[in-house]
Design a protein around this motif. Sequence first.
Motif, short mmCIF file in Angstrom:
data_model
loop_
_atom_site.label_atom_id
_atom_site.label_comp_id
_atom_site.label_asym_id
_atom_site.label_seq_id
_atom_site.Cartn_x
_atom_site.Cartn_y
_atom_site.Cartn_z
N SER A 144 25.95 9.80 42.23
CA SER A 144 26.17 9.27 40.93
C SER A 144 27.96 9.55 41.12
O SER A 144 28.73 8.88 41.18
N VAL A 145 27.68 11.29 41.07
CA VAL A 145 28.55 11.99 40.81
C VAL A 145 28.74 13.19 41.07
O VAL A 145 27.69 14.27 41.14
N VAL A 146 30.05 13.40 41.65
CA VAL A 146 29.88 15.39 42.78
C VAL A 146 31.16 15.82 41.71
O VAL A 146 32.10 15.38 41.19
N LEU A 147 30.54 17.18 41.26
CA LEU A 147 31.70 17.80 40.40
C LEU A 147 32.09 18.89 41.66
O LEU A 147 31.21 19.87 42.20
N GLY A 148 33.24 19.24 41.61
CA GLY A 148 33.54 20.29 42.86
C GLY A 148 34.28 21.03 41.23
O GLY A 148 35.33 21.16 40.59
N VAL A 365 29.14 14.01 31.02
CA VAL A 365 29.14 13.15 33.35
C VAL A 365 27.69 12.43 32.32
O VAL A 365 27.44 11.49 32.89
N TYR A 366 26.48 13.75 31.70
CA TYR A 366 25.11 12.70 31.63
C TYR A 366 25.17 12.11 30.99
O TYR A 366 24.44 10.97 31.45
N ASP A 367 26.00 12.04 29.72
CA ASP A 367 25.84 10.79 28.93
C ASP A 367 26.35 9.10 29.29
O ASP A 367 25.74 8.06 29.62
N GLU A 368 27.63 9.61 30.38
CA GLU A 368 27.94 8.33 31.40
C GLU A 368 27.02 6.84 31.75
O GLU A 368 27.57 6.41 32.00
N LEU A 369 26.67 8.43 32.37
CA LEU A 369 25.31 8.08 33.64
C LEU A 369 24.48 7.38 33.13
O LEU A 369 23.48 6.79 33.42
N THR A 370 23.82 7.67 31.88
CA THR A 370 22.45 8.05 31.46
C THR A 370 22.54 6.20 29.56
O THR A 370 21.60 5.91 29.27
N GLN A 371 23.36 6.31 29.56
CA GLN A 371 23.58 5.49 28.39
C GLN A 371 23.56 3.75 29.01
O GLN A 371 23.93 3.42 30.13
N PRO A 372 22.93 3.03 27.62
CA PRO A 372 21.80 1.99 28.55
C PRO A 372 23.61 0.95 28.54
O PRO A 372 24.32 1.37 27.60
#
Length: 376
Positions: A144-148, A365-372
């Motif tokens: 979903s997201v790659v962090l480099g 990042v987690y919030d962005e991906l899990t928020q309804p």
Amino acid sequence: MSHVSSHSPHGRSPLRTVQVLGGGSVASSTHVRSLAEGLVARGVRVTVCAPGEVNRTYDFSGVGAVHVPVPRSSDPAAVTALRAACAGADLVHAHGLHAAFRAALALSGRSVPFVVTWHTRSQAEGARGHLLRLLERRVARNASVVLGTSSELVDRARSRGARDARLAAVALPAPRRPEDDPDPARSKARAEVGATGRPLLMAVGTLDRNRGYETLLDAARIWRGLDPAPLVVIAGEGPLRSSLQRRIEDEALPVRLVGRRDDITELIAAADVALLPSSWESRSVLAQEALHARVPLVAAAVAGVPELVGDAAELVPHGDAEALAEAVVRLLADPRRRDALKERGVRQAATWPSEDETVAQVLAVYDELTQPRPLP
């Protein structure tokens, strides 16, 4: 950690995350331990899937995470164990290419947000290089997201098909500064590796072709005529150990291979100069520890190194033994230059993200991906 709060917005139950580690390099394992501690402090439930020996070293359970032993292989049993550990997770975060590939296999068929952190670049040529590129593409496209951890890694992830690649804040816990340590501890560390009455130069990392140790031995041949000759201590194990040892003996080089050590931080802090001759680095652990510890650094100007150290190190071309030797000899003869680099190092280290900032960025990042998602 500061700003601690329970992470359950909108009255939802706490976020359940799984962190997946493979072989557990120092950089990725230290990062996951720091991340786990910060996430748990904020009310997030954290499971760390890692080989048992990695947990014994980094003690993820000690910071409030649940450790699930998962071997580093990609055999079906390991993937099955990983799949079971990820059941019920709100989000899975894998660290490193091979751990991310296993996690992608384990999540196959599930629509769970999947974050991947690339800490370094896997290097190989020929058939193995082709396989690594295929793995990178599979991982980049599944995430979903790659962090480099460096701009170059972010660009690489995008070139491999990542939908969303971002520069990651990755902090290492700052080691104690040498002035917090009594002189006897420094003297003891130096005496133990045989550097009493002579300059100590420290290098750390796997004994493989990418680390530039052949160039380092060439440089040591140049400065072995100094009186006293600086002692190079290399901490690490790897496939080149026997060939490096043979060269050291055949050419009477002032170099010691000391294998894996659990006192790396102390040895770096005791050194006169730290050396980083690698052909590729992202956020080098050695560079960060050296600057934190006010130890001058001489490094090859490759990949993420200039971005990380700024003007706080002597940068030389990769593979140039004469330039490396000259930079070291010049530094050892110039205490004012060493002092200037120490001060710059402290300033540069202060610009790096703190552990708190690292956790906050990851949590965003987690919030962005899990928020309804709002209904249309």
